[in-house]
Structures are given as C-alpha cells and as structure tokens.
Design a protein around this motif. Structure first.
Motif, PDB file in Angstrom:
ATOM      1  N   LEU A 254       0.827  -1.208   0.000  1.00 12.42           N
ATOM      2  CA  LEU A 254       0.000   0.000   0.000  1.00 12.42           C
ATOM      3  C   LEU A 254       0.861   1.258   0.000  1.00 12.42           C
ATOM      4  O   LEU A 254       0.497   2.270  -0.608  1.00 12.42           O
ATOM      5  CB  LEU A 254      -0.933  -0.012   1.216  1.00 12.42           C
ATOM      6  N   ASP A 255       2.000   1.203   0.671  1.00 15.60           N
ATOM      7  CA  ASP A 255       2.940   2.332   0.634  1.00 15.60           C
ATOM      8  C   ASP A 255       3.450   2.552  -0.789  1.00 15.60           C
ATOM      9  O   ASP A 255       3.578   3.696  -1.252  1.00 15.60           O
ATOM     10  CB  ASP A 255       4.122   2.073   1.569  1.00 15.60           C
ATOM     11  N   LYS A 256       3.737   1.447  -1.474  1.00 16.77           N
ATOM     12  CA  LYS A 256       4.182   1.547  -2.865  1.00 16.77           C
ATOM     13  C   LYS A 256       3.073   2.141  -3.727  1.00 16.77           C
ATOM     14  O   LYS A 256       3.324   3.013  -4.577  1.00 16.77           O
ATOM     15  CB  LYS A 256       4.573   0.168  -3.394  1.00 16.77           C
ATOM     16  N   ALA A 257       1.847   1.690  -3.491  1.00 16.47           N
ATOM     17  CA  ALA A 257       0.703   2.204  -4.248  1.00 16.47           C
ATOM     18  C   ALA A 257       0.533   3.704  -4.019  1.00 16.47           C
ATOM     19  O   ALA A 257       0.271   4.468  -4.961  1.00 16.47           O
ATOM     20  CB  ALA A 257      -0.567   1.462  -3.833  1.00 16.47           C
ATOM     21  N   LYS A 258       0.688   4.124  -2.778  1.00 11.44           N
ATOM     22  CA  LYS A 258       0.559   5.546  -2.453  1.00 11.44           C
ATOM     23  C   LYS A 258       1.614   6.366  -3.193  1.00 11.44           C
ATOM     24  O   LYS A 258       1.317   7.429  -3.753  1.00 11.44           O
ATOM     25  CB  LYS A 258       0.690   5.740  -0.941  1.00 11.44           C
ATOM     26  N   SER A 259       2.845   5.866  -3.212  1.00 16.42           N
ATOM     27  CA  SER A 259       3.925   6.577  -3.908  1.00 16.42           C
ATOM     28  C   SER A 259       3.637   6.684  -5.402  1.00 16.42           C
ATOM     29  O   SER A 259       3.873   7.734  -6.021  1.00 16.42           O
ATOM     30  CB  SER A 259       5.257   5.852  -3.685  1.00 16.42           C
TER      31      SER A 259
END
Length: 272
Positions: A254-259
């Motif tokens: 999800l952190d990757k998706a946010k970035s």
C-alpha cells in the motif's frame, strides 16, 4: 489498589463482534467511544501509569490464585474486564495498535495457559510477556504525548471522518489492517474478517481503478491478499505474529501504491 474509580462497566466481549461491522476511519476506537483524555496524553500520564501498575497487580493476583488454589478457583474472565475498564486501553489503542494487539495476545496467553491447566512456570512465563507488553505500551503513550505536545500528532477523531483523497484512503486502509490484527489478538476472527471485507469493498475498490493504470500487477497482488491470503490466515487459527506478517506485507504494498499515485498526480500537475 483494590478498586479503580475510573473502571467503566464491563463491555461484553461478544458484543464487539457485532459492533465491528460498523467500522470507523482514522483513529476512532473500534471498541466503543473514547474519552477526551486521548487528546491530552501528557495531562493523563500519571493516571495511565497508575492504571498499568494496577493492571500488573490485578493480573498477578489471578496468577497467584491459580498457583495457590488451582484452576477451578481461578476466574480468568476478569482479566478482560480489568483491561477493558481502564482509560489506558483507549490511549494505547489510538496511538500504537501493534502493542495494543500484543497486550491482548498477552492476556489470552495467560488466560489460556490457566484454562489448559499448564504448569505454573508456563503461566508465569506468559505473565511476564503480558507485563512487558503493558510497560511497552506505557512507553509508547509517553512518547506519543511528546509528539502530541509538539503538534506532530493529529487530533484523535471521536466521530467518523471519511478520507477524501486517494493517498488518505490508502493510509486509512493501512490503519484498518492494524485493526484486523488487534481484533484477531482479541480472539475475534469473525470481526477481523468483517473488517477485511468491508475495507476491500468500501476503500480499496475506490482506488484500484487509478492504481491499475500505474501497476496492474500490484493491484492483482493486493486483491489476492484481501480476498484470499489474509482471510485464510484469519480462518486457519494461525498465530497473531503470522497474521501480523501478512498485514505488514500488505501495508508495504500500500505504501508503494501511495507513492505511485502521488508521483502520477505530480506528473499530471507538471503537464498542466
């Protein structure tokens, strides 16, 4: 201290299953209303410390009773009542869910060891883990009070606040996944599973269209996590640590998706 004036009426544990169907965003407690004290942590540190000392003593009394009088004379249900009755419960729940889950794990570690008739040495071992989690939780709240005083912590919301941007939605999903671990640690797998399904339907599906444009494989991976991997972990009676590992893996994605979404938005603004 044999009694605690602030101890609230015991909330029946079974009711939590039904209540968890009504999820809340941000830092709202999933166990019910939280007090204003969570927005003034520094002003309540002494009472939190008093409550932790009280909990350690009361949990110790349960174990002492088991050692001296045996299993039949030991009421393990009061451990949940003690924990749910103190303000420290919501202070740690709204500030550091991983330790909150560890405290629940510790309570049930002692409770189940006694109910299984385990040797006192094993029960004392579980008690030590529980005490460690309680003191760790108090330390986390003290640290949070410093950040709060400096204005680095958002005010805890006591009513539902809907996220309005996709990055906010992804942050909310991460928080809800923390709640999944907490509910599983409370021995409420059905409630934990309900949170997973609700989060997928009412949060993730709202951002997956934009995410597919950036990384379709990542979306497919997260869909599998939401609908297969995490539900299977919750239903297989695995350990809390194993469930936490699945959640942490999802949160990293999800952190990757946010970035990716933030970078896409930046490029869009640069074009215009």
């Amino acid at each position: 201290m044999q009694s605690l004036n602030r101890v609230r009426k015991h909330r029946v544990l079974g009711l939590a299953i039904g209540l968890c169907a009504v999820l809340v965003a941000g830092q709202v407690s999933a166990n019910g209303a939280i007090g204003d004290h969570v927005n003034d942590l520094k002003g309540h540190l002494n009472s939190y410390s008093e409550e932790v000392n009280w909990l350690v003593a009361k949990f110790g009394e349960v174990v002492d009773t088991y050692e001296k009088k045996g299993q039949k004379a030991t009421d393990t249900k009061v451990m949940v009542e003690y924990w749910e009755g103190v303000d420290f419960h919501s202070a740690i729940e709204t500030n550091y869910v991983p330790v909150y889950a560890s405290i629940w794990q510790g309570i049930f570690g002692v409770k189940q060891a006694i109910e299984a008739g385990a040797p006192i040495a094993k029960v004392r071992e579980e008690q030590a883990k529980l005490n460690q989690a309680l003191w760790q939780g108090l330390g986390a709240v003290k640290l949070a009070s410093q950040y709060q005083e400096k204005g680095l912590l958002a005010k805890v919301q006591t009513t539902e606040v809907e996220p309005t941007t996709m990055p906010e939605i992804l942050d909310d999903i991460k928080h809800r996944l923390d709640r999944v671990v907490a509910k599983y640690a409370e021995k409420l797998p059905d409630a934990a599973t309900s949170i997973v399904h609700d989060t997928y339907l009412h949060r993730f599906e709202g951002v997956e269209g934009a995410l597919i444009e950036q990384d379709a494989a990542l979306v497919e991976d997260l869909e599998k996590d939401f609908n297969v991997t995490l539900p299977q972990a919750l239903n297989s009676k695995t350990s809390v640590d194993d469930v936490r590992k699945v959640v942490e893996s999802m949160q990293a994605k999800l952190d990757k998706a946010k970035s990716l979404l933030q970078e896409a938005e930046k490029k869009r603004k640069d074009v215009f």
